[in-house]
Design a protein around this motif. Sequence first.
Motif, PDB file in Angstrom:
ATOM      1  N   TYR A   1       0.838  -1.203   0.000  1.00 18.98           N
ATOM      2  CA  TYR A   1       0.000   0.000   0.000  1.00 18.98           C
ATOM      3  C   TYR A   1       0.875   1.255   0.000  1.00 18.98           C
ATOM      4  N   ASP A   2       1.910   1.267   0.805  1.00 25.02           N
ATOM      5  CA  ASP A   2       2.793   2.435   0.872  1.00 25.02           C
ATOM      6  C   ASP A   2       3.447   2.690  -0.485  1.00 25.02           C
ATOM      7  N   ALA A   3       3.824   1.617  -1.167  1.00 23.07           N
ATOM      8  CA  ALA A   3       4.416   1.779  -2.500  1.00 23.07           C
ATOM      9  C   ALA A   3       3.399   2.349  -3.479  1.00 23.07           C
ATOM     10  N   PHE A   4       2.168   1.875  -3.384  1.00 21.66           N
ATOM     11  CA  PHE A   4       1.116   2.403  -4.251  1.00 21.66           C
ATOM     12  C   PHE A   4       0.878   3.879  -3.948  1.00 21.66           C
ATOM     13  N   ARG A   5       0.790   4.198  -2.680  1.00 18.51           N
ATOM     14  CA  ARG A   5       0.564   5.586  -2.282  1.00 18.51           C
ATOM     15  C   ARG A   5       1.712   6.480  -2.752  1.00 18.51           C
ATOM     16  N   GLY A   6       2.882   5.939  -2.770  1.00 21.79           N
ATOM     17  CA  GLY A   6       4.040   6.724  -3.176  1.00 21.79           C
ATOM     18  C   GLY A   6       4.044   7.112  -4.640  1.00 21.79           C
TER      19      GLY A   6
ATOM     20  N   THR B   1     -16.202   3.407 -15.326  1.00 22.49           N
ATOM     21  CA  THR B   1     -16.397   3.788 -16.727  1.00 22.49           C
ATOM     22  C   THR B   1     -15.605   5.019 -17.145  1.00 22.49           C
ATOM     23  N   PHE B   2     -15.522   6.030 -16.294  1.00 29.00           N
ATOM     24  CA  PHE B   2     -14.957   7.307 -16.736  1.00 29.00           C
ATOM     25  C   PHE B   2     -13.436   7.313 -16.910  1.00 29.00           C
ATOM     26  N   PRO B   3     -12.656   6.745 -15.993  1.00 36.74           N
ATOM     27  CA  PRO B   3     -11.194   6.766 -16.195  1.00 36.74           C
ATOM     28  C   PRO B   3     -10.791   5.934 -17.417  1.00 36.74           C
ATOM     29  N   THR B   4      -9.572   6.155 -17.879  1.00 34.99           N
ATOM     30  CA  THR B   4      -9.040   5.324 -18.959  1.00 34.99           C
ATOM     31  C   THR B   4      -8.806   3.911 -18.435  1.00 34.99           C
ATOM     32  N   LEU B   5      -8.630   2.966 -19.344  1.00 37.88           N
ATOM     33  CA  LEU B   5      -8.376   1.588 -18.937  1.00 37.88           C
ATOM     34  C   LEU B   5      -7.112   1.496 -18.092  1.00 37.88           C
ATOM     35  N   ALA B   6      -6.078   2.221 -18.479  1.00 39.25           N
ATOM     36  CA  ALA B   6      -4.835   2.204 -17.695  1.00 39.25           C
ATOM     37  C   ALA B   6      -5.081   2.755 -16.291  1.00 39.25           C
ATOM     38  N   GLU B   7      -5.881   3.804 -16.186  1.00 37.67           N
ATOM     39  CA  GLU B   7      -6.199   4.374 -14.879  1.00 37.67           C
ATOM     40  C   GLU B   7      -7.036   3.420 -14.041  1.00 37.67           C
ATOM     41  N   VAL B   8      -7.961   2.722 -14.681  1.00 35.48           N
ATOM     42  CA  VAL B   8      -8.776   1.749 -13.961  1.00 35.48           C
ATOM     43  C   VAL B   8      -7.904   0.632 -13.416  1.00 35.48           C
ATOM     44  N   ARG B   9      -6.968   0.156 -14.227  1.00 34.72           N
ATOM     45  CA  ARG B   9      -6.066  -0.899 -13.758  1.00 34.72           C
ATOM     46  C   ARG B   9      -5.272  -0.429 -12.550  1.00 34.72           C
ATOM     47  N   ALA B  10      -4.749   0.800 -12.626  1.00 32.84           N
ATOM     48  CA  ALA B  10      -3.963   1.325 -11.507  1.00 32.84           C
ATOM     49  C   ALA B  10      -4.826   1.503 -10.267  1.00 32.84           C
ATOM     50  N   ALA B  11      -5.996   2.100 -10.447  1.00 36.00           N
ATOM     51  CA  ALA B  11      -6.880   2.331  -9.306  1.00 36.00           C
ATOM     52  C   ALA B  11      -7.324   1.025  -8.670  1.00 36.00           C
ATOM     53  N   SER B  12      -7.601   0.024  -9.489  1.00 33.43           N
ATOM     54  CA  SER B  12      -8.091  -1.253  -8.965  1.00 33.43           C
ATOM     55  C   SER B  12      -7.054  -1.927  -8.089  1.00 33.43           C
ATOM     56  N   GLU B  13      -5.790  -1.811  -8.451  1.00 29.52           N
ATOM     57  CA  GLU B  13      -4.726  -2.340  -7.604  1.00 29.52           C
ATOM     58  C   GLU B  13      -4.782  -1.703  -6.221  1.00 29.52           C
ATOM     59  N   GLY B  14      -4.882  -0.385  -6.218  1.00 35.64           N
ATOM     60  CA  GLY B  14      -4.908   0.319  -4.952  1.00 35.64           C
ATOM     61  C   GLY B  14      -6.148   0.014  -4.134  1.00 35.64           C
ATOM     62  N   ILE B  15      -7.306  -0.049  -4.786  1.00 37.59           N
ATOM     63  CA  ILE B  15      -8.552  -0.325  -4.076  1.00 37.59           C
ATOM     64  C   ILE B  15      -8.506  -1.698  -3.418  1.00 37.59           C
ATOM     65  N   ALA B  16      -8.025  -2.682  -4.169  1.00 32.27           N
ATOM     66  CA  ALA B  16      -7.921  -4.033  -3.609  1.00 32.27           C
ATOM     67  C   ALA B  16      -6.996  -4.059  -2.398  1.00 32.27           C
ATOM     68  N   LEU B  17      -5.877  -3.355  -2.478  1.00 39.26           N
ATOM     69  CA  LEU B  17      -4.950  -3.299  -1.342  1.00 39.26           C
ATOM     70  C   LEU B  17      -5.593  -2.602  -0.148  1.00 39.26           C
ATOM     71  N   CYS B  18      -6.368  -1.545  -0.407  1.00 36.94           N
ATOM     72  CA  CYS B  18      -7.035  -0.832   0.684  1.00 36.94           C
ATOM     73  C   CYS B  18      -8.055  -1.729   1.378  1.00 36.94           C
ATOM     74  N   ILE B  19      -8.817  -2.483   0.586  1.00 36.09           N
ATOM     75  CA  ILE B  19      -9.820  -3.391   1.157  1.00 36.09           C
ATOM     76  C   ILE B  19      -9.138  -4.453   2.012  1.00 36.09           C
TER      77      ILE B  19
END
Length: 431
Positions: free
Chosen positions: A23-28, A396-414
């Motif tokens: 998570y810290d790496a993602f946040r960084g 839907t709104f972010p780009t596919l690359a942004e969705v992939r990045a965000a999903s990594e972070g969301i899963a780690l947060c959960i």
Amino acid sequence: MTLIADLSTPELAALRSSVQAQYDAFRGQGLKLDMTRGKPAPDQLDLANAMLALPGNGDYFSAAGEDGRNYGNLQGLAETRALFSPILGAPVDGVVVGDNSSLALMHDCIVYALLKGVPGSARPWSKEGSPAFICPAPGYDRHFAILEEFGIRMLPVAMTGHGPDMDAVEKLAADPSVKGMWCVPKYSNPTGEIYSDETIARLAAMRAAAPDFRLFWDNAYCVHHLTERRNEIPNILEECERAGHPDRAFIFASTSKVTLAGAGVAFFASSAANVRWYLSSASKRSIGPDKLNQLRHVRFLRDVAGIERHMDAHRALIAPKFAAVAEALERHLAGTGAARWTAPEGGYFISVEATAGTAQRVVELAKAAGVALTPAGATWPYGKDPHDSNLRLAPTFPTLAEVRAASEGIALCILLAAIEARAVHRAESAA
């Protein structure tokens, strides 16, 4: 992965340290990503750019010779109503075409009902003392906001995977002060579920409900499929007619996520009595809708097959984003017991049930890492999730690359929030 609950205390501590480092790496990374609302992305809007040149210079007459530039025709052009009639499941005369927002039509129907009542009302809803609505939850926050604005009590009922808990609905609807119910029957917001045939039949048939009880049938996602399968549901108007309650359903929909979100057309569809009621009140509010935009939609979409082709193009753009979210959740969370999530076949959202008591923490962690999520509790009446567990993801709104990045972070947060909660529980139990 092993269930978090089955880990020994040293194993839990080791996992927490590992996930915290991830998570810290993602946040960084210093990301700024927004997964808060179900908006169409720019490339989806681009699919309808040809509409900007329509209906065309001089092409402003309807099939009946009406001048679309002028006032009039509050119900909407016949050809526009005919185009969407099969999708709404209503006869052409049972469709009203408004301007761009179905939410505005819902708002107006609530206001008209409060001030005047609806067909079957003994008095205006506002004179009923304390009118109430049944609210399937998790549900759509903007539905709840309308009710809260006007002081209408909200009665939450659980979703089952096949629609709302009908035993609870039928019990609540027997109270004459309960005047309506929100329904998103296909690809529900946010759970993505499809109301079963039995659920819809029971909603139509409820005999103990008040004579002026209304189903606010928000079929917002009726053509928004995420797979090649075009799921269908029973026709609510026909079901209500068959059950002896022909005026029970108010149907709403729009093209906000079909064509241009800020320049679509919205629809109200219902029985003849309800359409007369709506038009009578709406005639005091407006002299007529934007008929040029109605012509624009007819010229662009042409027919039901044209709508289906257009929505296939939408699906090609957004289905990979839903797949990216599912892949990240599966990879990080499967087998941990930290959450469960939906795999919708349509609509605009993925619903996640995180560990009880952690949704607010997940949103906080995500915000700190640069990922904006819908506020915890938003999918429940009054913004109060009794379990603090539901998360609505809008990819839907972010780009596919942004969705992939965000999903990594969301899963780690959960995952991190679930581990933290387990650690606290174990410490409290040991104390």
